[in-house]
Scaffold this active site. Structure first.
Site, PDB file in Angstrom:
ATOM      1  N   TYR A  93      18.863 -19.342   3.012  1.00 38.47           N
ATOM      2  CA  TYR A  93      18.674 -18.045   3.671  1.00 38.47           C
ATOM      3  C   TYR A  93      18.274 -16.991   2.634  1.00 38.47           C
ATOM      4  CZ  TYR A  93      20.943 -18.924   8.259  1.00 38.47           C
ATOM      5  OH  TYR A  93      21.264 -19.329   9.528  1.00 38.47           O
ATOM      6  N   GLU A 101      27.318 -15.537   8.813  1.00 31.42           N
ATOM      7  CA  GLU A 101      28.613 -14.899   8.544  1.00 31.42           C
ATOM      8  C   GLU A 101      28.488 -13.898   7.397  1.00 31.42           C
ATOM      9  OE1 GLU A 101      28.589 -17.677  11.005  1.00 31.42           O
ATOM     10  OE2 GLU A 101      28.779 -18.665   9.070  1.00 31.42           O
ATOM     11  N   ASN A 140      16.235 -16.332  13.529  1.00 33.59           N
ATOM     12  CA  ASN A 140      17.355 -17.266  13.377  1.00 33.59           C
ATOM     13  C   ASN A 140      18.173 -17.296  14.666  1.00 33.59           C
ATOM     14  OD1 ASN A 140      19.127 -18.888  11.379  1.00 33.59           O
ATOM     15  ND2 ASN A 140      20.580 -17.510  12.358  1.00 33.59           N
ATOM     16  N   GLU A 141      18.189 -18.448  15.323  1.00 29.68           N
ATOM     17  CA  GLU A 141      18.963 -18.616  16.556  1.00 29.68           C
ATOM     18  C   GLU A 141      18.733 -17.431  17.511  1.00 29.68           C
ATOM     19  OE1 GLU A 141      22.765 -21.288  15.165  1.00 29.68           O
ATOM     20  OE2 GLU A 141      22.908 -19.135  14.807  1.00 29.68           O
ATOM     21  N   GLU A 191      21.054 -27.287  11.638  1.00 31.81           N
ATOM     22  CA  GLU A 191      22.401 -26.934  11.186  1.00 31.81           C
ATOM     23  C   GLU A 191      23.376 -27.965  11.733  1.00 31.81           C
ATOM     24  OE1 GLU A 191      23.755 -22.986  12.000  1.00 31.81           O
ATOM     25  OE2 GLU A 191      22.060 -22.002  11.018  1.00 31.81           O
ATOM     26  N   TYR A 208      34.149 -23.224   3.738  1.00 34.97           N
ATOM     27  CA  TYR A 208      33.554 -23.894   4.905  1.00 34.97           C
ATOM     28  C   TYR A 208      33.993 -25.353   5.051  1.00 34.97           C
ATOM     29  CZ  TYR A 208      30.069 -23.427   8.642  1.00 34.97           C
ATOM     30  OH  TYR A 208      29.445 -23.292   9.861  1.00 34.97           O
TER      31      TYR A 208
END
Length: 636
Positions: free
Chosen positions: A78, A124, A182-183, A263, A330
Site C-alpha cells: 500500500y 487499519e 481499494n474495496e 487479501e 496481525y
C-alpha cells in the site's frame, strides 16, 4: 521514523532497467487460458503484504529477505497518501517514506510488486490513508466524484504515479499489477464516475499496457459497486470462506482470466478491549494449498504487519467507535518485530509443493534484549507546560474549534474556559450530540476529576462537575485515530459540537493546539536548558502529566519491548520518536515494540511519557525481550 543512514548509497532505480537492453518485457492477462502471462509464459504469483510505513527503513531488507526465503515471488504494498503528504502540497519521500528505495530493495531481493496506491487504502491506517486536511472542506464527499476531492486526488496522483511508472515490470522494474482504489464496493457511494476518473488518471500516467485491477469483498453488492470495465476484478477472503464459492463469485464478474485472492487473511487486527486475534497455522496453510491447487494467484494479508507508530492507527465505527491498537502484529507469519513463526514455516511447506523455494537458511530473528527497569520522574502536569508544548499560544473562539479547523490533525488539543456559575452540587457536563472525538480528560483549576473525569465518544457522554464561578475548566481531547473503513471516514476530531454544563452552553474558549512531538524532537524535556520546565517532581499524580527518564543501553542497540505495568493510558517517545499509544488498562496489547536502531549504544536514551489518566506510585517501566499482546486487562 528514520532509523538508517544511506551508507550503502543504493541507487533508487531498478537495476534491471539498465541491464534490459534487448527483448521487451511483458506482463498481461491470458483470458483464453485463465492465467497471468509474464514474458509470454503462464505465471502464478504467491505474494505477501508488507507495509513500509509500519516498519523502520533499517529493517526493510531483512523482512524482504525472509519473505523471499519463504518462497514468495511477489509482495503487495500500500501507498498511504497521508504518510507522504501530511501537509497539503508538501510531499515527503525520504527516510522511512522512501518508496522508491523500498521498491529497489524488493527488486534486488528478487520480489515482484503488486502496488496498491489508493488513493484510499483502508489498511487499519489513519483515515484509510486519506490526508485529514481534506476535511477542511466541511461538506467534502470523500471517495466520490466530488469536485474538491477529485482535485486533491488528481494533484496527488500527478506526483505519485510518475514516480511509479519506471518501476513497472514492462518498463524494466518489478511492479506487475496496480490496484485502483481499494474495496470500493464496501463504500456506500457506489460512484462509477469516480472510478472512471481514477481509471483515466492511472492510464494517463502509467500507460495502456499495465494491468490495473480492483479488489472487493466476497459479496455480490461489493463486487458490483467496486468493479469497472478495464480493471481486472479480484476478491478477498479468509480461512472461514468456501474457496470454490468465493471464486465462483469472482467468475460472475470475470468469466475468464486468473483466479485471484488479493487479501487472504493470515490473521486479523485488534481493537483496544478486544481479545488478541489468532488464526491457526494449519488453517492458513490448508486453505492456501487449496487455492494454489486451483491455479489461483494469492496474496497473504498480512505477511508482516508491523507497528502503528505515532498516531497512524486507524479505527472502525460500526455500532460505536473502536480504535485500532498500536501493534499491527496481525498474527502474521512474521511477527511485529519481523521474526519467523510456526505459521511461516507451515506456509513455506505448502509453497514448495507448487514452486521451487530458495535454498539456504531462513534469516534469523533479530536479537532482542531485556534492558530492565527504568524509574521515571514527573516533569509536570500538561496544563503547567503550555508555554513549551503550545508555543504559539491559544486560539480564542466563542465556540469550540475542531482539530481540522486548527490545522492540528493528530495528537492532542487542550480546550480551556471558565465555569459560568457556582456549582455547589454535582452538575452534569454533557456532550448532547456525541461531540467528543474521541476521548476527553477533564480538570478544574488543574485538578483532574480522576476516573470519573473523562468522557468518550459513543460510550460516556456525561460526567459531573463542582466548582466556583470563574474556575478554570480544562478539557484535553485525544484524537485516537480516524475511522478507516465504511461510511464514517469523514471523521472530524476534537470538540465537534457544543458542551452543556447544567443549563449553560459553554462558550469563550481558549483552544491550545499541542505540539508535544515538536517539543520532544527539539530535546525537551531532557535538554540542559530547562528554562520553561519545572524541576522534576516525585510521586504519582492523576490527570495528563509528562514523565521523563533515560535508558542506558550499555553497548547494545537491540530490539526490545516496553511494558508499562499499572500505567493507565498514554503515549511514549524514545529519542524523539513516537512509539505510539499504550493502554494496558484496556488491553489486549501490554508492550510497545522498540526497534533497536532507535537506541544509542553510547549515549543515554531519552524516554518521554505522556500519562493521560493516572501513573503508578512506583513510576517504573520495564524493557523486556519479548512482546505481550494478548492480555485484556479490563475496560478502563
Amino acid at each position: 521514523m528514520n532509523t538508517t543512514s544511506r551508507s550503502d548509497n543504493m541507487q533508487n532505480f531498478p537495476s534491471t532497467i539498465s541491464s534490459q537492453v534487448s527483448g521487451a518485457r511483458s506482463f498481461s492477462i491470458d483470458y483464453k487460458n485463465n492465467c497471468f502471462l509474464k514474458d509470454g509464459k503462464p505465471f502464478q504469483y504467491i505474494s505477501g503484504s508488507i507495509h513500509y510505513s509500519r516498519i523502520p527503513q533499517y529493517y526493510w531488507k531483512d523482512r524482504l529477505a525472509k519473505m523471499y526465503m519463504t518462497g514468495l515471488n511477489a509482495i503487495q504494498v500500500y501507498v498511504p497518501w497521508n504518510f507522504h503528504e501530511a501537509v497539503q502540497g508538501v510531499h515527503n519521500f525520504t527516510g522511512d517514506r522512501d518508496l522508491e528505495h523500498f521498491l529497489n530493495l524488493a527488486n534486488q531481493t528478487g520480489l515482484l510488486v503488486i502496488l496498491r496506491p489508493g488513493p484510499y487504502i483502508c489498511a487499519e491506517w489513519e483515515m484509510g490513508g486519506l490526508p485529514a486536511w481534506l476535511l477542511q472542506k466541511p461538506n467534502i464527499m470523500l471517495r466520490s466524484a466530488d469536485t474538491d476531492y477529485l482535485e486533491a486526488v488528481s494533484s496527488w496522483l500527478a506526483i505519485l504515479l510518475p514516480k511509479i511508472k519506471p518501476w513497472l515490470f514492462i518498463n524494466g522494474g518489478n511492479i506487475i499489477t496496480v490496484q485502483v482504489e481499494n474495496e470500493y464496493g464496501s463504500y456506500f457511494a457506489c460512484d462509477y464516475n469516480y472510478m472512471r476518473h481514477l481509471r483515466t488518471l492511472f492510464r494517463f500516467f502509467l500507460g495502456e499496457e499495465v494491468v490495473l485491477f480492483t479488489t472487493d469483498g466476497n459479496t455480490d453488492k461489493e463486487m458490483k459497486c467496486g468493479t469497472l470495465d478495464g480493471m481486472y476484478a479480484t476478491v478477498d477472503f479468509g480461512t472461514d470462506t468456501n474457496v470454490t464459492v468465493a471464486f465462483n463469485r469472482q467468475r460472475r464478474f470475470e468469466p475468464q482470466g486468473p483466479l485471484v485472492n488479493s487479501e487472504f487473511y493470515t490473521g486479523w487486527l485488534d481493537h483496544w478491549g478486544d481479545q488478541h486475534a489468532v488464526v491457526g497455522a494449519q488453517k492458513v496453510s490448508r486453505v492456501l494449498g487449496e487455492m494454489l491447487t486451483m491455479g489461483a494467484s494469492v496474496n497473504m494479508y498480512m505477511f508482516e504487519g508491523g507497528t502503528n507508530f505515532g498516531y497512524w492507527n486507524g479505527a472502525d465505527h460500526d455500532t460505536r467507535f473502536r480504535s485500532v491498537v498500536t501493534s499491527y502484529d496481525y498474527d502474521a507469519p512474521l511477527t511485529e518485530a519481523g521474526d519467523p513463526t510456526e505459521k511461516l514455516f507451515a506456509i513455506r511447506d505448502v509453497i514448495q509443493q507448487f514452486r521451487e523455494v530458495p535454498s539456504g537458511p531462513m534469516p534469523p530473528a533479530t536479537p532482542k534484549f531485556a534492558y530492565g527497569f527504568v524509574t521515571l520522574e514527573k516533569v509536570g502536569n500538561l496544563s503547567s507546560l503550555l508555554g513549551t508544548i503550545s508555543p504559539l499560544g491559544p486560539v480564542q473562539s466563542k465556540y469550540p474549534l475542531t482539530f481540522e479547523e486548527l490545522k492540528q490533525y493528530y495528537g492532542y488539543v487542550l480546550y480551556r474556559t471558565t465555569l459560568p456559575r457556582d456549582l455547589s452540587e454535582p452538575t452534569p457536563l454533557i456532550s448532547p450530540l456525541n461531540g467528543v472525538h474521541d476521548r476527553a480528560y477533564v480538570s478544574v483549576n488543574g485538578v483532574s476529576k480522576g476516573q470519573r473525569g473523562k468522557t468518550q465518544r459513543d460510550t460516556v457522554l456525561v460526567m459531573n462537575l463542582t466548582g466556583r464561578q470563574g474556575d478554570t475548566l480544562d478539557i484535553l481531547v485525544e484524537n485516537m485515530g480516524r475511522v478507516n473503513f465504511g461510511s464514517k471516514i469523514n471523521d472530524y476530531k476534537g470538540l465537534v459540537s457544543n458542551l452543556i454544563l447544567g443549563k449553560d452552553i459553554l462558550t469563550d474558549w481558549k483552544v491550545y493546539p499541542l505540539d508535544i512531538d515538536g517539543a520532544i524532537s527539539r530535546g525537551w524535556p531532557h535538554s540542559n536548558s530547562r528554562k520553561s520546565v519545572p524541576s522534576p517532581q516525585r510521586g504519582p499524580s492523576s490527570g495528563p502529566t509528562i514523565y521523563m527518564g533515560t535508558l542506558e543501553a550499555n553497548g547494545l542497540a537491540w530490539d526490545t519491548f516496553l511494558r508499562l505495568n499499572e500505567w493507565t493510558k498514554g503515549q511514549v517517545w524514545i529519542n524523539g520518536v513516537n512509539l505510539g499509544r499504550y493502554w494496558p488498562a484496556r488491553g489486549p496489547q501490554q508492550t510497545l515494540y522498540v526497534p533497536g536502531p532507535l537506541l544509542s549504544t553510547s549515549l543515554p536514551n531519552n524516554i518521554t511519557l505522556l500519562e493521560l489518566e493516572g501513573a503508578p506510585a512506583h513510576r517504573r517501566v520495564v524493557f523486556m525481550d519479548r512482546p505481550q499482546l494478548n492480555n485484556t486487562a479490563g475496560k478502563s
